[in-house]
Scaffold this active site. Structure first.
Site, PDB file in Angstrom:
ATOM      1  N   CYS A  73       6.474  -8.990   3.289  1.00 10.27           N
ATOM      2  CA  CYS A  73       7.811  -8.577   2.830  1.00 10.27           C
ATOM      3  C   CYS A  73       8.696  -8.177   4.005  1.00 10.27           C
ATOM      4  CB  CYS A  73       7.731  -7.453   1.793  1.00 10.27           C
ATOM      5  SG  CYS A  73       7.080  -5.904   2.414  1.00 10.27           S
ATOM      6  N   HIS A 120       2.772  -7.237   6.859  1.00 13.73           N
ATOM      7  CA  HIS A 120       3.398  -7.187   5.539  1.00 13.73           C
ATOM      8  C   HIS A 120       4.397  -8.333   5.442  1.00 13.73           C
ATOM      9  CE1 HIS A 120       2.076  -2.978   4.426  1.00 13.73           C
ATOM     10  NE2 HIS A 120       1.652  -3.120   5.664  1.00 13.73           N
ATOM     11  N   GLN A 173       0.076   0.354   2.230  1.00 15.65           N
ATOM     12  CA  GLN A 173      -1.027   0.409   3.193  1.00 15.65           C
ATOM     13  C   GLN A 173      -1.578   1.836   3.301  1.00 15.65           C
ATOM     14  OE1 GLN A 173      -0.406  -1.757   6.838  1.00 15.65           O
ATOM     15  NE2 GLN A 173      -1.880  -0.488   7.950  1.00 15.65           N
ATOM     16  N   CYS A 190       2.014  -5.887  -1.602  1.00 20.01           N
ATOM     17  CA  CYS A 190       2.766  -4.642  -1.563  1.00 20.01           C
ATOM     18  C   CYS A 190       3.332  -4.356  -2.943  1.00 20.01           C
ATOM     19  CB  CYS A 190       3.864  -4.683  -0.506  1.00 20.01           C
ATOM     20  SG  CYS A 190       5.355  -5.549  -0.989  1.00 20.01           S
ATOM     21  N   GLU A 191       3.337  -3.066  -3.276  1.00 22.40           N
ATOM     22  CA  GLU A 191       3.782  -2.696  -4.617  1.00 22.40           C
ATOM     23  C   GLU A 191       5.291  -2.725  -4.746  1.00 22.40           C
ATOM     24  OE1 GLU A 191       1.951   1.128  -5.043  1.00 22.40           O
ATOM     25  OE2 GLU A 191       3.732   2.201  -4.374  1.00 22.40           O
ATOM     26  N   HIS A 192       6.006  -2.899  -3.648  1.00 25.86           N
ATOM     27  CA  HIS A 192       7.471  -2.905  -3.724  1.00 25.86           C
ATOM     28  C   HIS A 192       8.036  -4.299  -3.944  1.00 25.86           C
ATOM     29  CE1 HIS A 192       6.678   0.747  -1.033  1.00 25.86           C
ATOM     30  NE2 HIS A 192       6.955   1.179  -2.247  1.00 25.86           N
ATOM     31  N   HIS A 193       7.395  -5.319  -3.356  1.00 27.46           N
ATOM     32  CA  HIS A 193       7.933  -6.679  -3.463  1.00 27.46           C
ATOM     33  C   HIS A 193       6.926  -7.671  -4.022  1.00 27.46           C
ATOM     34  CE1 HIS A 193      10.063  -4.624  -0.111  1.00 27.46           C
ATOM     35  NE2 HIS A 193      11.118  -5.142  -0.703  1.00 27.46           N
TER      36      HIS A 193
HETATM   37 ZN   LIG Z   1       7.027  -4.848   0.394  1.00 28.29          ZN
END
Ligand SMILES: [Zn+2]
Length: 204
Positions: A165, A163, A135, A94-97
């Protein structure tokens, strides 16, 4: 050694890849950030290993789905019905975490005189998976790549994924699955084609 990273999706500008030394130094900083000592024996080679693992896990930035999808076949004996490859396993982040996304993709298209080698579809999923993702974007990118290169009558993509995260941190929702779908062409326009896609994708 500075190599130009191709196909970097975040911007049109070419990005200059940091040196191996810079990457390893960044891992040492994160090891200290986590609370450990990068100088202890067990961690001495870790920055090198993490840098190598990142080259593999994010190899999709240097690969082009257009190259993979470039070869299509026109001798299909008039076959024009749905082609579905289901249960394509993938790993992404994931690009956030920057934590793993683990899932399966189901990809279908309605040929318009040309078909793809079946392994090509799995390769496209892998290329986009080996980039930082959401996603939703992953689903759309797979559909767009097939749409643009093959120009079929329609594309359907469904992804189901976990996910980490969400499971390891934050809301701690273990075992939850996120589903996303994208439809183009006849799959978008025709509810009966969509229903057929779901039936074939889910028929265990
Ligand atoms: Zn994430």
């Amino acid at each position: 050694m500075d190599a130009i990273v191709k196909n970097f999706p975040a911007s049109k500008e070419k990005q200059v890849r940091p040196s191996q030394h810079e990457a390893e130094e960044a891992v040492r900083v994160l090891l200290r950030w986590a609370g450990d000592d990068p100088a202890r024996e067990g961690l001495l080679d870790t920055p090198k290993r993490v840098a190598a693992a990142y080259r593999e896990l994010f190899a999709g930035y240097e690969q082009s789905p257009e190259d993979v999808l470039g070869r299509t076949f026109e001798e299909v004996s008039g076959y024009d019905d749905i082609v579905l490859v289901r249960d394509i396993p993938f790993f992404s982040h994931c690009e956030h975490h920057m934590l793993p996304i683990i899932g399966k993709a189901h990809v279908a298209y309605l040929p318009n005189g040309r078909v793809l080698g079946l392994s090509k579809i799995a390769r496209v999923v892998e290329i986009f998976g080996r980039r930082l993702q959401t996603q939703e974007n992953l689903t759309a990118q797979i559909a767009n790549a097939i749409e643009e290169t093959l120009k079929p009558r329609g594309v359907a993509v469904m992804i189901e994924a976990e996910h980490l995260c969400m499971e390891m941190r934050g809301v701690l929702k273990q075992g939850s699955h996120t589903m996303t779908t994208t439809f183009t062409g006849e799959f978008k326009a025709n509810a009966a084609e969509q229903a057929r896609f779901f039936t074939l994708a889910r028929n265990r």
